[in-house]
Design a protein around this motif. Structure first.
Motif, short mmCIF file in Angstrom:
data_model
loop_
_atom_site.label_atom_id
_atom_site.label_comp_id
_atom_site.label_asym_id
_atom_site.label_seq_id
_atom_site.Cartn_x
_atom_site.Cartn_y
_atom_site.Cartn_z
N ARG A 49 0.75 -1.15 -0.01
CA ARG A 49 0.10 0.05 -0.03
C ARG A 49 0.62 1.29 -0.05
NH1 ARG A 49 -4.55 -1.69 4.42
NH2 ARG A 49 -5.17 -3.57 3.28
N VAL A 50 1.95 1.37 0.92
CA VAL A 50 2.68 2.58 0.91
C VAL A 50 3.52 2.64 -0.62
CG1 VAL A 50 4.76 3.37 2.07
CG2 VAL A 50 2.93 2.45 3.29
N GLY A 51 4.01 1.49 -1.16
CA GLY A 51 4.58 1.68 -2.51
C GLY A 51 3.69 2.01 -3.41
N LEU A 56 1.96 6.86 -6.91
CA LEU A 56 1.08 7.63 -7.00
C LEU A 56 2.05 9.16 -6.86
CD1 LEU A 56 -2.09 6.72 -5.40
CD2 LEU A 56 -1.66 6.81 -8.05
N VAL A 57 2.56 9.33 -6.08
CA VAL A 57 3.32 10.55 -5.51
C VAL A 57 4.39 10.77 -6.75
CG1 VAL A 57 5.26 11.32 -4.16
CG2 VAL A 57 3.29 10.47 -2.95
N GLY A 58 4.96 9.76 -7.33
CA GLY A 58 5.85 9.84 -8.34
C GLY A 58 4.90 10.40 -9.42
N VAL A 59 3.85 9.86 -9.93
CA VAL A 59 2.99 10.39 -11.00
C VAL A 59 2.58 11.84 -10.76
CG1 VAL A 59 0.89 10.18 -12.26
CG2 VAL A 59 2.44 8.02 -11.67
N GLY A 60 2.15 12.22 -9.54
CA GLY A 60 1.85 13.47 -9.30
C GLY A 60 3.03 14.41 -9.34
N ALA A 61 4.12 13.99 -8.88
CA ALA A 61 5.54 14.86 -9.15
C ALA A 61 5.39 15.16 -10.51
CB ALA A 61 6.52 14.03 -8.40
N ALA A 62 5.33 14.08 -11.41
CA ALA A 62 5.66 14.47 -12.77
C ALA A 62 4.60 15.54 -13.39
CB ALA A 62 5.57 13.15 -13.61
N ALA A 96 10.05 15.18 -4.41
CA ALA A 96 9.63 14.20 -5.24
C ALA A 96 9.69 14.68 -6.52
CB ALA A 96 7.82 13.94 -4.85
N ILE A 97 9.48 16.05 -6.69
CA ILE A 97 9.50 16.76 -8.04
C ILE A 97 10.83 16.86 -8.51
CG2 ILE A 97 9.54 19.07 -9.30
CD1 ILE A 97 6.70 19.19 -7.79
N GLY A 116 13.59 6.80 0.71
CA GLY A 116 13.02 5.61 1.07
C GLY A 116 11.65 5.12 0.59
N LEU A 117 11.07 6.17 0.29
CA LEU A 117 9.53 6.01 -0.33
C LEU A 117 9.85 5.48 -1.84
CD1 LEU A 117 6.46 6.24 -0.40
CD2 LEU A 117 6.91 8.60 -1.06
N ALA A 118 11.09 6.08 -2.50
CA ALA A 118 11.38 5.55 -3.80
C ALA A 118 11.79 4.35 -3.83
CB ALA A 118 12.25 6.61 -4.24
#
Length: 175
Positions: A49-51, A56-62, A96-97, A116-118
């Motif tokens: 779930r965290v991954g 989603l954070v990566g997509v949002g950062a893009a 993230a960006i 860590g999230l990445a």
């Protein structure tokens, strides 16, 4: 999918206590319907779930820079805006960006927790794909000792991030 797997998932839902017995029975029925071409439900572990959130954070950062460059809108930290004290997550959007753009130094300078999230995203995406393909079995619930250990680790990381942000941004210096 056999009834045995459905019962295992139902026990998993009951074990974690996140849903009542009636809700777990509903999910068992949903899994049984899945045998006939209907709905299929699979539980996800906390790291998955965290991954997924990290993905989603990566997509949002893009996407986020495209929106902010045209509108000038930004998303300030509510705690820092109201009190002048940064929170442990301050700088995660910027980090993230920067990481999505390949600016590793800038990402680390904004908030090192992004790495860590990445790393979790890089580890979890293949895991979910292998589980969906049937190569790996469903996730197993963690023992209470492991959950306590992970909770302590997350707490320690949050405190370390907060100290980093306090050092980087200081007290009372609002954005």
């Amino acid at each position: 999918m056999s009834r045995k797997i459905g019962l295992s998932v139902g026990r998993h839902l009951r074990f974690w206590g996140s849903r009542g017995a009636e809700s777990a029975d509903y999910y068992l029925r949903a899994i049984e319907i899945g045998d006939h071409g209907g709905v299929f439900l699979r539980t996800f572990s906390v790291p998955e779930r965290v991954g997924g959130f990290g993905l989603l954070v990566g997509v949002g950062a893009a996407v986020w820079p495209v929106l902010t460059d045209h509108t000038g809108a930004s998303l300030p930290c509510p705690l820092r805006t109201l009190t002048g004290v940064p929170c442990p997550a301050c700088g995660l959007t910027t980090a993230a960006i920067a990481l999505v753009r390949g600016e590793v130094g800038a990402a680390f300078g904004a908030n090192p927790l992004i790495f860590g999230l990445a790393a979790l995203v890089v580890a979890v995406v293949p895991l979910v794909v292998l589980r969906a393909a049937g190569v790996l079995g469903p996730p197993r619930p963690w023992s209470p000792n492991r959950r306590r250990w992970v909770a302590r680790l997350i707490g320690l990381l949050a405190v370390a991030s907060w100290l980093f942000q306090l050092h980087r941004l200081g007290f009372g210096r609002a954005t």
